[in-house]
Design a protein around this motif. Structure first.
Motif, PDB file in Angstrom:
ATOM      1  N   ILE A   1       0.866  -1.173   0.000  1.00  0.00           N
ATOM      2  CA  ILE A   1       0.000   0.000   0.000  1.00  0.00           C
ATOM      3  C   ILE A   1       0.905   1.226   0.000  1.00  0.00           C
ATOM      4  O   ILE A   1       1.654   1.434   0.954  1.00  0.00           O
ATOM      5  N   TYR A   2       0.849   1.974  -1.090  1.00  0.00           N
ATOM      6  CA  TYR A   2       1.714   3.150  -1.124  1.00  0.00           C
ATOM      7  C   TYR A   2       0.893   4.428  -1.234  1.00  0.00           C
ATOM      8  O   TYR A   2      -0.053   4.523  -1.988  1.00  0.00           O
ATOM      9  N   PHE A   3       1.255   5.387  -0.397  1.00  0.00           N
ATOM     10  CA  PHE A   3       0.636   6.711  -0.380  1.00  0.00           C
ATOM     11  C   PHE A   3       1.536   7.652  -1.168  1.00  0.00           C
ATOM     12  O   PHE A   3       2.751   7.645  -0.971  1.00  0.00           O
ATOM     13  N   TYR A   4       0.930   8.440  -2.023  1.00  0.00           N
ATOM     14  CA  TYR A   4       1.698   9.393  -2.824  1.00  0.00           C
ATOM     15  C   TYR A   4       0.950  10.722  -2.874  1.00  0.00           C
ATOM     16  O   TYR A   4      -0.266  10.766  -2.673  1.00  0.00           O
ATOM     17  N   PRO A   5       1.654  11.817  -3.135  1.00  0.00           N
ATOM     18  CA  PRO A   5       1.029  13.137  -3.081  1.00  0.00           C
ATOM     19  C   PRO A   5      -0.036  13.427  -4.140  1.00  0.00           C
ATOM     20  O   PRO A   5      -1.122  13.875  -3.829  1.00  0.00           O
ATOM     21  N   LYS A   6       0.275  13.175  -5.447  1.00  0.00           N
ATOM     22  CA  LYS A   6      -0.655  13.648  -6.469  1.00  0.00           C
ATOM     23  C   LYS A   6      -0.408  12.978  -7.816  1.00  0.00           C
ATOM     24  O   LYS A   6       0.723  12.808  -8.236  1.00  0.00           O
ATOM     25  N   ASP A   7      -1.525  12.628  -8.497  1.00  0.00           N
ATOM     26  CA  ASP A   7      -1.445  12.085  -9.857  1.00  0.00           C
ATOM     27  C   ASP A   7      -0.739  13.081 -10.783  1.00  0.00           C
ATOM     28  O   ASP A   7      -0.872  14.302 -10.612  1.00  0.00           O
ATOM     29  N   ASN A   8      -0.039  12.536 -11.772  1.00  0.00           N
ATOM     30  CA  ASN A   8       0.569  13.334 -12.845  1.00  0.00           C
ATOM     31  C   ASN A   8       1.577  14.375 -12.391  1.00  0.00           C
ATOM     32  O   ASN A   8       1.755  15.399 -13.049  1.00  0.00           O
ATOM     33  N   THR A   9       2.248  14.121 -11.286  1.00  0.00           N
ATOM     34  CA  THR A   9       3.371  14.972 -10.893  1.00  0.00           C
ATOM     35  C   THR A   9       4.634  14.145 -11.149  1.00  0.00           C
ATOM     36  O   THR A   9       4.566  12.916 -11.198  1.00  0.00           O
ATOM     37  N   PRO A  10       5.777  14.780 -11.334  1.00  0.00           N
ATOM     38  CA  PRO A  10       6.968  14.024 -11.736  1.00  0.00           C
ATOM     39  C   PRO A  10       7.321  12.840 -10.844  1.00  0.00           C
ATOM     40  O   PRO A  10       7.466  11.713 -11.330  1.00  0.00           O
ATOM     41  N   GLY A  11       7.486  13.064  -9.550  1.00  0.00           N
ATOM     42  CA  GLY A  11       7.865  11.967  -8.659  1.00  0.00           C
ATOM     43  C   GLY A  11       6.812  10.883  -8.560  1.00  0.00           C
ATOM     44  O   GLY A  11       7.122   9.689  -8.537  1.00  0.00           O
ATOM     45  N   CYS A  12       5.558  11.285  -8.527  1.00  0.00           N
ATOM     46  CA  CYS A  12       4.467  10.315  -8.397  1.00  0.00           C
ATOM     47  C   CYS A  12       4.335   9.467  -9.668  1.00  0.00           C
ATOM     48  O   CYS A  12       4.006   8.282  -9.596  1.00  0.00           O
ATOM     49  N   THR A  13       4.598  10.075 -10.809  1.00  0.00           N
ATOM     50  CA  THR A  13       4.560   9.327 -12.065  1.00  0.00           C
ATOM     51  C   THR A  13       5.714   8.333 -12.119  1.00  0.00           C
ATOM     52  O   THR A  13       5.522   7.176 -12.506  1.00  0.00           O
TER      53      THR A  13
END
Length: 151
Positions: A35-47
């Motif tokens: 289960i991974y939590f990430y800040p926001k769709d379509n941002t560089p690191g999250c992509t």
């Protein structure tokens, strides 16, 4: 309150990528989870992170595990993100940030951004690893190493 290794994951219900109801308790007893939590769709690191999990998704499923991504983005945003990058795993829409609070995911960048954290959970729902780092690309390998210890 932050969850720790050895804790059980909390119960939560939310909408998945397709707008269907997702109940965490239905996953317990089925298979190990990443289960991974990430800040926001379509941002560089999250992509980078999502594509890393995509590229190694078969390695996780071959070990019997399922990958689930969680952010506060809408179901519609998750659908676009999933289609654009051909993500084979489920994304959950935590628009009210309740799941993030249940897990106690710490914020990044002095509290400005939602945190990035990965939890590896065994089949019984017990957390066996937590990796909290802004370095998106490192989460995939850390999670895979933890899943391998369950075999």
């Amino acid at each position: 309150m932050q969850l720790k290794v050895g804790d059980k994951i909390p119960n939560f219900k939310v909408k998945d990528t397709n707008g269907n109801d997702f109940d965490s308790q239905e996953m317990i007893g089925q298979k190990p989870l990443v289960i991974y939590f990430y800040p926001k769709d379509n941002t560089p690191g999250c992509t980078v992170q999502a594509c890393g999990f995509r590229d190694q998704y078969e390695d996780f499923t071959d070990l019997g595990a399922e990958v689930i991504g969680i952010s506060s983005d809408s179901v519609e945003s998750h659908q676009k993100f999933t289609q654009q990058f051909r993500l084979p795993f489920t994304l959950l829409s935590d628009s009210d940030k309740k799941i993030r609070k249940l897990f106690g995911v710490p914020p990044d960048w002095f509290g400005i951004l939602p945190g990035r954290a990965t939890y590896v959970v065994d089949k019984a729902g017990t957390i066996i690893m937590i990796f909290d780092s802004v370095k998106a690309e490192q989460h995939i390998q850390k999670a895979l190493e933890a899943i391998k210890t369950l075999k």
